[in-house]
Scaffold this motif. Structure first.
Motif, PDB file in Angstrom:
ATOM      1  N   PRO A  26      44.138  29.192  35.294  1.00 19.46           N
ATOM      2  CA  PRO A  26      45.491  29.507  34.802  1.00 19.46           C
ATOM      3  C   PRO A  26      45.667  30.997  34.511  1.00 19.46           C
ATOM      4  N   PHE A  27      46.928  31.421  34.455  1.00 19.31           N
ATOM      5  CA  PHE A  27      47.330  32.792  34.135  1.00 19.31           C
ATOM      6  C   PHE A  27      46.820  33.810  35.164  1.00 19.31           C
ATOM      7  N   GLY A  28      46.704  33.404  36.412  1.00 19.05           N
ATOM      8  CA  GLY A  28      46.323  34.322  37.472  1.00 19.05           C
ATOM      9  C   GLY A  28      44.886  34.779  37.415  1.00 19.05           C
ATOM     10  N   SER A  29      43.986  33.956  36.892  1.00 22.56           N
ATOM     11  CA  SER A  29      42.574  34.320  36.763  1.00 22.56           C
ATOM     12  C   SER A  29      41.755  33.622  37.846  1.00 22.56           C
ATOM     13  N   PHE A  30      40.578  34.208  38.144  1.00 23.86           N
ATOM     14  CA  PHE A  30      39.686  33.656  39.155  1.00 23.86           C
ATOM     15  C   PHE A  30      38.248  33.696  38.640  1.00 23.86           C
ATOM     16  N   SER A  38      31.104  33.873  42.019  1.00 23.29           N
ATOM     17  CA  SER A  38      29.724  34.288  41.763  1.00 23.29           C
ATOM     18  C   SER A  38      29.599  35.740  41.323  1.00 23.29           C
ATOM     19  N   ARG A  39      30.661  36.508  41.476  1.00 21.27           N
ATOM     20  CA  ARG A  39      30.638  37.909  41.043  1.00 21.27           C
ATOM     21  C   ARG A  39      31.266  38.124  39.675  1.00 21.27           C
ATOM     22  N   GLY A  40      31.691  37.027  39.029  1.00 28.40           N
ATOM     23  CA  GLY A  40      32.195  37.160  37.681  1.00 28.40           C
ATOM     24  C   GLY A  40      33.547  36.524  37.475  1.00 28.40           C
ATOM     25  N   PHE A  41      34.168  36.908  36.390  1.00 27.28           N
ATOM     26  CA  PHE A  41      35.460  36.370  35.988  1.00 27.28           C
ATOM     27  C   PHE A  41      36.508  37.472  36.122  1.00 27.28           C
ATOM     28  N   TYR A  42      37.571  37.184  36.857  1.00 33.58           N
ATOM     29  CA  TYR A  42      38.644  38.147  37.098  1.00 33.58           C
ATOM     30  C   TYR A  42      39.902  37.668  36.368  1.00 33.58           C
ATOM     31  N   VAL A  91      60.696  43.141  22.376  1.00 38.84           N
ATOM     32  CA  VAL A  91      62.133  43.028  22.650  1.00 38.84           C
ATOM     33  C   VAL A  91      62.836  44.347  22.356  1.00 38.84           C
ATOM     34  N   ALA A  92      62.452  44.998  21.259  1.00 40.23           N
ATOM     35  CA  ALA A  92      63.109  46.248  20.869  1.00 40.23           C
ATOM     36  C   ALA A  92      62.842  47.378  21.856  1.00 40.23           C
ATOM     37  N   THR A  93      61.676  47.365  22.472  1.00 39.65           N
ATOM     38  CA  THR A  93      61.312  48.431  23.417  1.00 39.65           C
ATOM     39  C   THR A  93      61.605  48.067  24.865  1.00 39.65           C
ATOM     40  N   GLY A  94      62.216  46.913  25.093  1.00 37.50           N
ATOM     41  CA  GLY A  94      62.572  46.528  26.460  1.00 37.50           C
ATOM     42  C   GLY A  94      61.423  46.038  27.292  1.00 37.50           C
ATOM     43  N   PHE A  95      60.450  45.370  26.680  1.00 36.66           N
ATOM     44  CA  PHE A  95      59.286  44.815  27.377  1.00 36.66           C
ATOM     45  C   PHE A  95      58.605  45.854  28.260  1.00 36.66           C
ATOM     46  N   PRO A  96      57.956  46.876  27.659  1.00 35.48           N
ATOM     47  CA  PRO A  96      57.319  47.931  28.460  1.00 35.48           C
ATOM     48  C   PRO A  96      55.943  47.555  29.009  1.00 35.48           C
ATOM     49  N   LEU A  97      55.527  46.309  28.820  1.00 38.61           N
ATOM     50  CA  LEU A  97      54.212  45.884  29.287  1.00 38.61           C
ATOM     51  C   LEU A  97      54.328  45.162  30.625  1.00 38.61           C
ATOM     52  N   SER A  98      53.339  45.394  31.474  1.00 34.78           N
ATOM     53  CA  SER A  98      53.269  44.688  32.758  1.00 34.78           C
ATOM     54  C   SER A  98      51.822  44.311  33.034  1.00 34.78           C
ATOM     55  N   PHE A  99      51.619  43.461  34.037  1.00 31.75           N
ATOM     56  CA  PHE A  99      50.283  42.968  34.346  1.00 31.75           C
ATOM     57  C   PHE A  99      49.943  43.258  35.803  1.00 31.75           C
ATOM     58  N   ASN A 100      48.685  43.673  36.005  1.00 33.40           N
ATOM     59  CA  ASN A 100      48.151  43.845  37.351  1.00 33.40           C
ATOM     60  C   ASN A 100      47.246  42.655  37.647  1.00 33.40           C
ATOM     61  N   PHE A 101      47.718  41.723  38.454  1.00 29.18           N
ATOM     62  CA  PHE A 101      46.998  40.483  38.709  1.00 29.18           C
ATOM     63  C   PHE A 101      45.956  40.684  39.821  1.00 29.18           C
ATOM     64  N   PRO A 102      44.801  40.055  39.696  1.00 32.76           N
ATOM     65  CA  PRO A 102      43.815  40.116  40.789  1.00 32.76           C
ATOM     66  C   PRO A 102      44.324  39.357  42.010  1.00 32.76           C
ATOM     67  N   GLN A 103      44.054  39.917  43.177  1.00 29.78           N
ATOM     68  CA  GLN A 103      44.515  39.325  44.431  1.00 29.78           C
ATOM     69  C   GLN A 103      43.324  39.094  45.356  1.00 29.78           C
ATOM     70  N   LYS A 104      43.368  37.993  46.094  1.00 26.87           N
ATOM     71  CA  LYS A 104      42.315  37.713  47.060  1.00 26.87           C
ATOM     72  C   LYS A 104      42.453  38.613  48.271  1.00 26.87           C
ATOM     73  N   THR A 139      39.926  39.935  51.944  1.00 27.07           N
ATOM     74  CA  THR A 139      39.069  39.309  52.951  1.00 27.07           C
ATOM     75  C   THR A 139      37.694  38.943  52.398  1.00 27.07           C
ATOM     76  N   PHE A 140      37.075  39.882  51.673  1.00 25.51           N
ATOM     77  CA  PHE A 140      35.718  39.643  51.189  1.00 25.51           C
ATOM     78  C   PHE A 140      35.604  39.691  49.668  1.00 25.51           C
ATOM     79  N   ASN A 141      36.622  40.144  48.989  1.00 24.19           N
ATOM     80  CA  ASN A 141      36.516  40.312  47.544  1.00 24.19           C
ATOM     81  C   ASN A 141      37.895  40.178  46.913  1.00 24.19           C
ATOM     82  N   LEU A 142      37.954  40.321  45.595  1.00 24.51           N
ATOM     83  CA  LEU A 142      39.214  40.327  44.873  1.00 24.51           C
ATOM     84  C   LEU A 142      39.543  41.756  44.477  1.00 24.51           C
ATOM     85  N   THR A 143      40.801  42.108  44.572  1.00 20.60           N
ATOM     86  CA  THR A 143      41.242  43.447  44.207  1.00 20.60           C
ATOM     87  C   THR A 143      42.231  43.345  43.049  1.00 20.60           C
ATOM     88  N   GLY A 144      42.250  44.398  42.229  1.00 21.38           N
ATOM     89  CA  GLY A 144      43.152  44.430  41.096  1.00 21.38           C
ATOM     90  C   GLY A 144      42.601  43.659  39.909  1.00 21.38           C
TER      91      GLY A 144
END
Length: 396
Positions: free
Chosen positions: A165-169, A172-176, A237-250, A252-257
């Motif tokens: 869940p929440f865009g996690s993977f 064998s190379r760990g937890f992303y 809310v007061a700051t206009g949601f200035p936070l964003s997320f960089n999700f890991p992406q699959k 060819t051979f590894n995960l990026t981000g």
């Protein structure tokens, strides 16, 4: 009849001093101190002579030299051009991180298992008993190997990662997991979080004083949760949601981000947490058993349910029994983190061993190890002693 003068024993005063327990005790203490001083002097002299014979310069000047090696897991900037001093700092930070995370997880898990061993449910009680007897009778190194070679190393390759869940993977190379990116004005969020924590502490303190004076209770948990969660949300809310997320992406051979937690850290963290939790569970169980049974009966007579009696009556009294032995388990977990060298996690001992092999400064590296672990132990003991004093029962 003439009296004959009886000569006094001239040496009687000295003889009495030798048989004086106080004087004899001081004499033997001085003798022990002199012997220890001579022994330490001999060791230092012998060490210095051996270093001279091996053409090894003593001192800590080598710490400013170029490391010439990389560290696989680091929370601060480090490369091969960094100094030995920074390499040891990386190892120290890694040790503190895994020890702190392990202490928190082991405390929560051990507390739940300790209560589970006293459950009226037969299945829960037996499962908790098997857990305690299993992990308590296995060396911690084998538990580390179990997680590293038996669990994490047999996970799928990155291209076949297990989606969580929440865009996690997990592979064998760990937890992303997603990486949090802070935008402009986002610093208001941690300020709001700290403010919520401070206000929660103030509310809890005032509620405790009110309960001690009048007996009236206050919903501290829900109020604190609303403050700790609500204030940061309002800041977003007061700051206009200035936070964003960089999700890991699959790829060819590894995960990026995203961010990666490597299997070495996961293995050590899980092993120390699960192993120490077994001992903490027994401490919690003994602490609860140490509370007079009449306290539970009095709680039932007042109309409290079993869960309320445990939370409001039994556990607060059991804490004065639990905290002192709990300190020893926290210290053991911190020291057991040095077993990380067996799986390649770069903690203080592993990094220090690499520095020792390159420089030959064995005495200095061992002294650094001893000072650091002694410092960590004293800090942990000091905090737990303070916490124990705060949890002590106060008579009204």
């Amino acid at each position: 009849m003439a009296t004959q003068d009886i000569p006094h024993d001239v040496g009687g005063g000295r003889a009495s001093l030798l048989y004086d327990p106080k004087v004899r005790g001081i004499f033997f203490q001085i003798l022990v101190v002199v012997a220890l001083t001579a022994f330490v002097y001999w060791i230092i002299g012998n060490t210095v002579e051996n270093l001279k014979r091996a053409n090894i310069a003593s001192g800590f000047a080598f710490l400013n030299g170029r490391a010439g090696f990389d560290v696989s897991d680091t929370l601060i900037a480090f490369d091969s051009d960094s100094t030995y001093k920074r390499a040891l700092l990386v190892g120290l930070i890694n040790t503190v991180v895994v020890a702190a995370a392990g202490i928190i997880t082991a405390s929560i898990l051990g507390f739940l298992i300790g209560i589970g061993r006293l459950s009226n449910n037969w299945l829960i009680r037996k499962i908790c008993t098997v857990y305690v007897e299993l992990f308590r009778n296995i060396p911690p190194l084998l538990v580390i190997f179990f997680w590293y070679f038996g669990v994490l190393s047999v996970l799928p390759l990155p291209k076949e990662s297990i989606e969580l869940p929440f865009g996690s993977f997990l592979n064998s190379r760990g937890f992303y997991f997603p990486k949090l990116i802070w935008g402009e004005g986002s610093m208001l969020v941690p300020v709001a979080l700290l403010l919520g924590i401070a206000m929660s502490w103030f509310v809890a303190r005032q509620a405790r004083q009110r309960q001690m004076a009048t007996g009236a209770t206050f919903p501290v948990f829900w109020t604190s949760l609303a403050l700790i969660v609500g204030l940061p949300v309002l800041a977003l809310v007061a700051t206009g949601f200035p936070l964003s997320f960089n999700f890991p992406q699959k790829s060819t051979f590894n995960l990026t981000g995203g961010l990666q937690i490597k299997p070495e850290f996961l293995s050590l963290y899980l092993a120390l947490s699960f192993y120490t939790a077994a001992f903490i569970a027994e401490i919690v169980r003994a602490g609860i058993r140490g509370v007079n049974k009449g306290q539970t009966e009095a709680s039932s007579a007042l109309g409290l349910r079993s869960g309320q009696a445990l939370r409001l009556v039994v556990v607060p009294q059991a804490m004065r029994i639990v905290i002192p032995p709990l300190t020893s388990q926290f210290l053991n977990l911190t020291k057991n983190s040095s077993l990380a060298i067996a799986i390649g996690y770069p903690d203080l001992v592993a990094v220090g061993g690499t520095v020792l092999n390159q420089t030959g400064q064995a005495i200095e590296i061992v002294v650094i190890w001893m000072v650091v672990y002694l410092g960590l132990s004293l800090i942990t003991s000091g905090f737990m002693n303070w916490f124990n004093a705060k949890m002590a029962l106060v008579e009204r």
